[in-house]
Structures are given as C-alpha cells and as structure tokens.
Design a protein around this motif. Structure first.
Motif, short mmCIF file in Angstrom:
data_model
loop_
_atom_site.label_atom_id
_atom_site.label_comp_id
_atom_site.label_asym_id
_atom_site.label_seq_id
_atom_site.Cartn_x
_atom_site.Cartn_y
_atom_site.Cartn_z
N MET A 1 -5.12 -13.23 -23.60
CA MET A 1 -3.75 -13.28 -24.06
C MET A 1 -3.54 -14.55 -24.87
O MET A 1 -4.07 -15.58 -24.52
N SER A 2 -2.81 -14.43 -25.91
CA SER A 2 -2.45 -15.50 -26.84
C SER A 2 -3.54 -15.82 -27.83
O SER A 2 -3.38 -16.70 -28.64
N ASP B 1 -7.67 -8.52 -16.29
CA ASP B 1 -6.28 -8.08 -16.15
C ASP B 1 -5.48 -9.11 -15.36
O ASP B 1 -4.39 -9.49 -15.75
N ALA B 2 -6.04 -9.56 -14.24
CA ALA B 2 -5.35 -10.56 -13.41
C ALA B 2 -5.19 -11.87 -14.18
O ALA B 2 -4.14 -12.52 -14.11
N VAL B 3 -6.21 -12.25 -14.92
CA VAL B 3 -6.15 -13.48 -15.72
C VAL B 3 -5.04 -13.38 -16.76
O VAL B 3 -4.22 -14.29 -16.93
N PRO C 1 1.99 -24.50 -19.80
CA PRO C 1 0.86 -24.46 -20.75
C PRO C 1 -0.22 -23.52 -20.22
O PRO C 1 -0.37 -23.33 -19.01
N LEU C 2 -0.96 -22.93 -21.14
CA LEU C 2 -2.03 -22.02 -20.76
C LEU C 2 -3.32 -22.78 -20.48
O LEU C 2 -3.66 -23.73 -21.19
N ALA C 3 -4.03 -22.33 -19.46
CA ALA C 3 -5.34 -22.90 -19.16
C ALA C 3 -6.32 -22.44 -20.24
O ALA C 3 -6.15 -21.38 -20.84
N VAL C 4 -7.33 -23.23 -20.46
CA VAL C 4 -8.36 -22.88 -21.44
C VAL C 4 -9.23 -21.77 -20.84
O VAL C 4 -9.64 -21.84 -19.68
N LEU C 5 -9.46 -20.74 -21.63
CA LEU C 5 -10.30 -19.64 -21.18
C LEU C 5 -11.77 -19.97 -21.37
O LEU C 5 -12.14 -20.70 -22.30
N PRO C 6 -12.64 -19.42 -20.51
CA PRO C 6 -14.07 -19.64 -20.71
C PRO C 6 -14.54 -18.92 -21.97
O PRO C 6 -13.92 -17.93 -22.38
N PRO C 7 -15.61 -19.39 -22.58
CA PRO C 7 -16.10 -18.77 -23.83
C PRO C 7 -16.36 -17.28 -23.71
O PRO C 7 -16.13 -16.53 -24.65
N GLU C 8 -16.82 -16.81 -22.54
CA GLU C 8 -17.12 -15.39 -22.41
C GLU C 8 -15.87 -14.52 -22.47
O GLU C 8 -15.95 -13.32 -22.74
N ALA C 9 -14.71 -15.10 -22.29
CA ALA C 9 -13.46 -14.33 -22.39
C ALA C 9 -13.20 -13.87 -23.82
O ALA C 9 -12.47 -12.91 -24.03
N MET C 10 -13.78 -14.54 -24.78
CA MET C 10 -13.57 -14.19 -26.18
C MET C 10 -14.50 -13.08 -26.65
O MET C 10 -14.37 -12.58 -27.75
#
Length: 78
Positions: free
Chosen positions: A1-2, A37-39, A52-61
């Motif tokens: 998201m975002s 989905d939960a994330v 503020p949003l937490a930084v997503l791990p690279p694999e999320a992209m």
C-alpha cells in the motif's frame, strides 16, 4: 500500500475524505498468500490515523498478485 501512483498522501486523503465517511471500502492487494493482506490493512489504518508508514522489506515490492498466477501445467502426467 502507498507504493502505487496514488502514494501515501493520496491514499490517506481518500481514506479520510469526509464525503466517503459512510462508505465501506474494499481493499484488494497483491500478496494475499504471502500474508500481505494483514500488512496492507495495518498500513491503511496507519494512513487513516495519520501515523507514518513503516518501511516495507524489499521482497514486498516483488510480490505477484493472485491474478497473475497461472494454472497447473496441462502437460503429460507421469
């Protein structure tokens, strides 16, 4: 998201817009099988609350959406 073209500011504006306060939202995101989905729901709540949003791990992209999956091979069986 975002990470979409809308961005976190645009998504927060959409989630918090007063014209939409009586509307139910349907959030469709990639990565359901990987637990995103939960994330993404947590991120939507953070955006709506102004946190503020937490930084997503690279694999999320690189998570593939469920619509991009293919069915099982129809080749010969062994």
């Amino acid at each position: 998201m975002s990470k979409l073209r809308l961005g976190p500011v645009g998504m927060a504006h959409l989630l918090c817009h007063p014209w939409l306060d009586h509307v139910a939202f349907y959030l469709e995101t990639p990565g359901m099988d990987e637990g995103y989905d939960a994330v993404n729901m947590a991120r939507a709540r953070d955006l709506a609350a102004g946190r503020p949003l937490a930084v997503l791990p690279p694999e999320a992209m690189t998570v593939r959406g469920s619509r991009s999956r293919t069915g099982p091979s129809l080749g010969p069986t062994e």
